[in-house]
Design a protein around this motif. Sequence first.
Motif, PDB file in Angstrom:
ATOM      1  N   ALA A 107      36.550 -31.013 -22.191  1.00  0.00           N
ATOM      2  CA  ALA A 107      37.999 -30.837 -22.054  1.00  0.00           C
ATOM      3  C   ALA A 107      38.739 -32.153 -22.152  1.00  0.00           C
ATOM      4  CB  ALA A 107      38.313 -30.169 -20.707  1.00  0.00           C
ATOM      5  N   LEU A 108      38.084 -33.221 -21.739  1.00  0.00           N
ATOM      6  CA  LEU A 108      38.714 -34.540 -21.767  1.00  0.00           C
ATOM      7  C   LEU A 108      38.358 -35.305 -23.036  1.00  0.00           C
ATOM      8  CD1 LEU A 108      38.014 -35.531 -18.056  1.00  0.00           C
ATOM      9  CD2 LEU A 108      40.235 -34.961 -19.031  1.00  0.00           C
ATOM     10  N   GLY A 109      37.705 -34.642 -23.940  1.00  0.00           N
ATOM     11  CA  GLY A 109      37.186 -35.305 -25.128  1.00  0.00           C
ATOM     12  C   GLY A 109      38.228 -35.959 -25.984  1.00  0.00           C
ATOM     13  N   HIS A 110      39.514 -35.518 -25.868  1.00  0.00           N
ATOM     14  CA  HIS A 110      40.561 -36.103 -26.689  1.00  0.00           C
ATOM     15  C   HIS A 110      41.040 -37.438 -26.146  1.00  0.00           C
ATOM     16  CE1 HIS A 110      42.750 -34.242 -23.406  1.00  0.00           C
ATOM     17  NE2 HIS A 110      43.750 -35.027 -23.677  1.00  0.00           N
ATOM     18  N   LEU A 111      40.555 -37.774 -24.942  1.00  0.00           N
ATOM     19  CA  LEU A 111      41.006 -39.031 -24.352  1.00  0.00           C
ATOM     20  C   LEU A 111      40.420 -40.198 -25.110  1.00  0.00           C
ATOM     21  CD1 LEU A 111      40.778 -38.421 -20.512  1.00  0.00           C
ATOM     22  CD2 LEU A 111      42.816 -38.611 -21.892  1.00  0.00           C
ATOM     23  N   ASP A 112      41.138 -41.291 -25.130  1.00  0.00           N
ATOM     24  CA  ASP A 112      40.690 -42.515 -25.777  1.00  0.00           C
ATOM     25  C   ASP A 112      39.431 -43.006 -25.091  1.00  0.00           C
ATOM     26  OD1 ASP A 112      40.430 -44.799 -27.127  1.00  0.00           O
ATOM     27  OD2 ASP A 112      42.265 -45.737 -26.398  1.00  0.00           O
ATOM     28  N   GLU A 113      38.369 -43.212 -25.816  1.00  0.00           N
ATOM     29  CA  GLU A 113      37.113 -43.676 -25.251  1.00  0.00           C
ATOM     30  C   GLU A 113      37.292 -45.017 -24.550  1.00  0.00           C
ATOM     31  OE1 GLU A 113      32.914 -42.574 -27.031  1.00  0.00           O
ATOM     32  OE2 GLU A 113      33.691 -44.454 -27.796  1.00  0.00           O
ATOM     33  N   LYS A 114      38.217 -45.786 -25.079  1.00  0.00           N
ATOM     34  CA  LYS A 114      38.485 -47.090 -24.488  1.00  0.00           C
ATOM     35  C   LYS A 114      38.990 -46.934 -23.056  1.00  0.00           C
ATOM     36  CE  LYS A 114      40.620 -51.301 -26.222  1.00  0.00           C
ATOM     37  NZ  LYS A 114      41.572 -51.812 -27.196  1.00  0.00           N
ATOM     38  N   ARG A 115      39.879 -45.934 -22.853  1.00  0.00           N
ATOM     39  CA  ARG A 115      40.454 -45.723 -21.536  1.00  0.00           C
ATOM     40  C   ARG A 115      39.368 -45.273 -20.571  1.00  0.00           C
ATOM     41  NH1 ARG A 115      45.307 -41.713 -22.147  1.00  0.00           N
ATOM     42  NH2 ARG A 115      45.748 -42.253 -20.022  1.00  0.00           N
ATOM     43  N   MET A 116      38.475 -44.425 -21.046  1.00  0.00           N
ATOM     44  CA  MET A 116      37.397 -43.952 -20.189  1.00  0.00           C
ATOM     45  C   MET A 116      36.427 -45.094 -19.908  1.00  0.00           C
ATOM     46  SD  MET A 116      37.513 -40.666 -19.394  1.00  0.00           S
ATOM     47  CE  MET A 116      35.942 -39.832 -19.406  1.00  0.00           C
ATOM     48  N   GLY A 117      36.163 -45.898 -20.929  1.00  0.00           N
ATOM     49  CA  GLY A 117      35.212 -46.981 -20.759  1.00  0.00           C
ATOM     50  C   GLY A 117      35.716 -48.037 -19.810  1.00  0.00           C
ATOM     51  N   ALA A 118      37.026 -48.251 -19.771  1.00  0.00           N
ATOM     52  CA  ALA A 118      37.614 -49.249 -18.881  1.00  0.00           C
ATOM     53  C   ALA A 118      37.378 -48.907 -17.427  1.00  0.00           C
ATOM     54  CB  ALA A 118      39.109 -49.355 -19.163  1.00  0.00           C
ATOM     55  N   GLU A 119      37.097 -47.659 -17.127  1.00  0.00           N
ATOM     56  CA  GLU A 119      36.873 -47.253 -15.743  1.00  0.00           C
ATOM     57  C   GLU A 119      35.486 -47.645 -15.260  1.00  0.00           C
ATOM     58  OE1 GLU A 119      40.594 -45.374 -15.556  1.00  0.00           O
ATOM     59  OE2 GLU A 119      39.145 -45.633 -13.932  1.00  0.00           O
ATOM     60  N   THR A 120      34.598 -47.995 -16.165  1.00  0.00           N
ATOM     61  CA  THR A 120      33.195 -48.163 -15.776  1.00  0.00           C
ATOM     62  C   THR A 120      32.638 -49.502 -16.220  1.00  0.00           C
ATOM     63  OG1 THR A 120      32.480 -47.068 -17.798  1.00  0.00           O
ATOM     64  CG2 THR A 120      32.779 -45.700 -15.855  1.00  0.00           C
ATOM     65  N   SER A 121      33.294 -50.565 -15.881  1.00  0.00           N
ATOM     66  CA  SER A 121      32.816 -51.888 -16.285  1.00  0.00           C
ATOM     67  C   SER A 121      31.536 -52.237 -15.555  1.00  0.00           C
ATOM     68  CB  SER A 121      33.887 -52.929 -16.006  1.00  0.00           C
ATOM     69  OG  SER A 121      34.206 -52.904 -14.636  1.00  0.00           O
ATOM     70  N   HIS A 122      31.225 -51.536 -14.476  1.00  0.00           N
ATOM     71  CA  HIS A 122      30.045 -51.869 -13.702  1.00  0.00           C
ATOM     72  C   HIS A 122      28.909 -50.913 -13.998  1.00  0.00           C
ATOM     73  CE1 HIS A 122      32.657 -49.176 -11.393  1.00  0.00           C
ATOM     74  NE2 HIS A 122      31.549 -48.583 -11.020  1.00  0.00           N
ATOM     75  N   GLU A 123      28.930 -50.304 -15.180  1.00  0.00           N
ATOM     76  CA  GLU A 123      27.880 -49.364 -15.570  1.00  0.00           C
ATOM     77  C   GLU A 123      26.517 -50.041 -15.529  1.00  0.00           C
ATOM     78  OE1 GLU A 123      28.626 -48.560 -19.611  1.00  0.00           O
ATOM     79  OE2 GLU A 123      26.535 -48.606 -20.142  1.00  0.00           O
TER      80      GLU A 123
END
Lengths: 145, 197
Positions: free
Chosen positions: B174-190
């Motif tokens: 459902a969230l697939g349309h979100l910018d991957e960059k925005r999602m990736g910014a949430e997890t810098s400590h992956e």
Amino acid sequence: MIPCKDIQQVVSAYLDRQLASGDLAEVRLHLETCAACRAEERSILQLKETLRTVSMPSIPADLIASIEAETIFKPRWWEAAFLGQRLAPALVGLALGLGAWFYFAHAHHAWRSGPVNVALSPTVSSAPVVAMHRDQEPDLSEKIH
Amino acid sequence: MGMTKTEEFSELLRTYGDMAYRMALHLTRGREDEARDLVQEAFIRIWRYWSFQKPDHFKSWMYRILHNLYLDNRRRAQRRPTVSLDDPAPFGEGLTWEDRFAEPQAQPARVVEIRDLQAQVTYALQRLPAEFRIPVMLCDMEGLSYDDIARIVSCPVGTVRSRIHRGRLQLRHALGHLDEKRMGAETSHEEEHYDSL
């Protein structure tokens, strides 16, 4: 080697640390060598972190007040019944007491206040009325003749 | 000296009130009036039982009461007369009942534009079916274990595991349309997380 589709079925549990230690080690080993499964793991991890940061509202203060009004500030049924049971006889007793007080107080006042004059209708009796005090014995000698 | 029942309850209300309200909002898909009623009903029930039952894990017990009350209310609502799919639904934003039952990948054209990431995630979470939404919320937002979640929703742990995974997959879709960059910014400590396992 465990198939990727099996690994991807448990990657959520792996990230939640809900796998047995043996399974945990197997998944970790697979992830070290499989880029596709690592990408899946990274994707689920991103989603978890996003959900973790979602802020939610606090419980409204008026809702707390409303809950307290319905719980700690509301008398329980046995308290209400007990109060009713204690009050009802008290009120009845009070009413009876007041009534008795008024009755006896009036009667005593009448007894102490003086002779009793009773006006009789001429048709009821032709005998003359004898007025006397209560502490007197009636002298009927004159009346008998 | 021990606390009275009133003091204990008051403290519980203030300590767990926020968690109860969040759970109720997730159960009712963000409908505040229903969430308020649910929380009030749950705490009234807790107050009644408090003299007879003091569980070891109050939080799980409270969530279970909320969940069961929600299910009871839903069963009662299902017995009501049917409504037209075109009728406006009680969750605002111009959505109809048809929108509610739409598959996540078939986003209706009438969905109001939602700007920030958190609102989008909340919206997507609220559209998940309850059997996926609740376990995902309890795990990822409240930090409960699979065992605790299984007790709350009265399911085996294996079912909870499966529902959490499927719920996350649906949410991700459902969230697939979100910018991957925005999602990736949430997890810098992956990388830190990977190393810690």
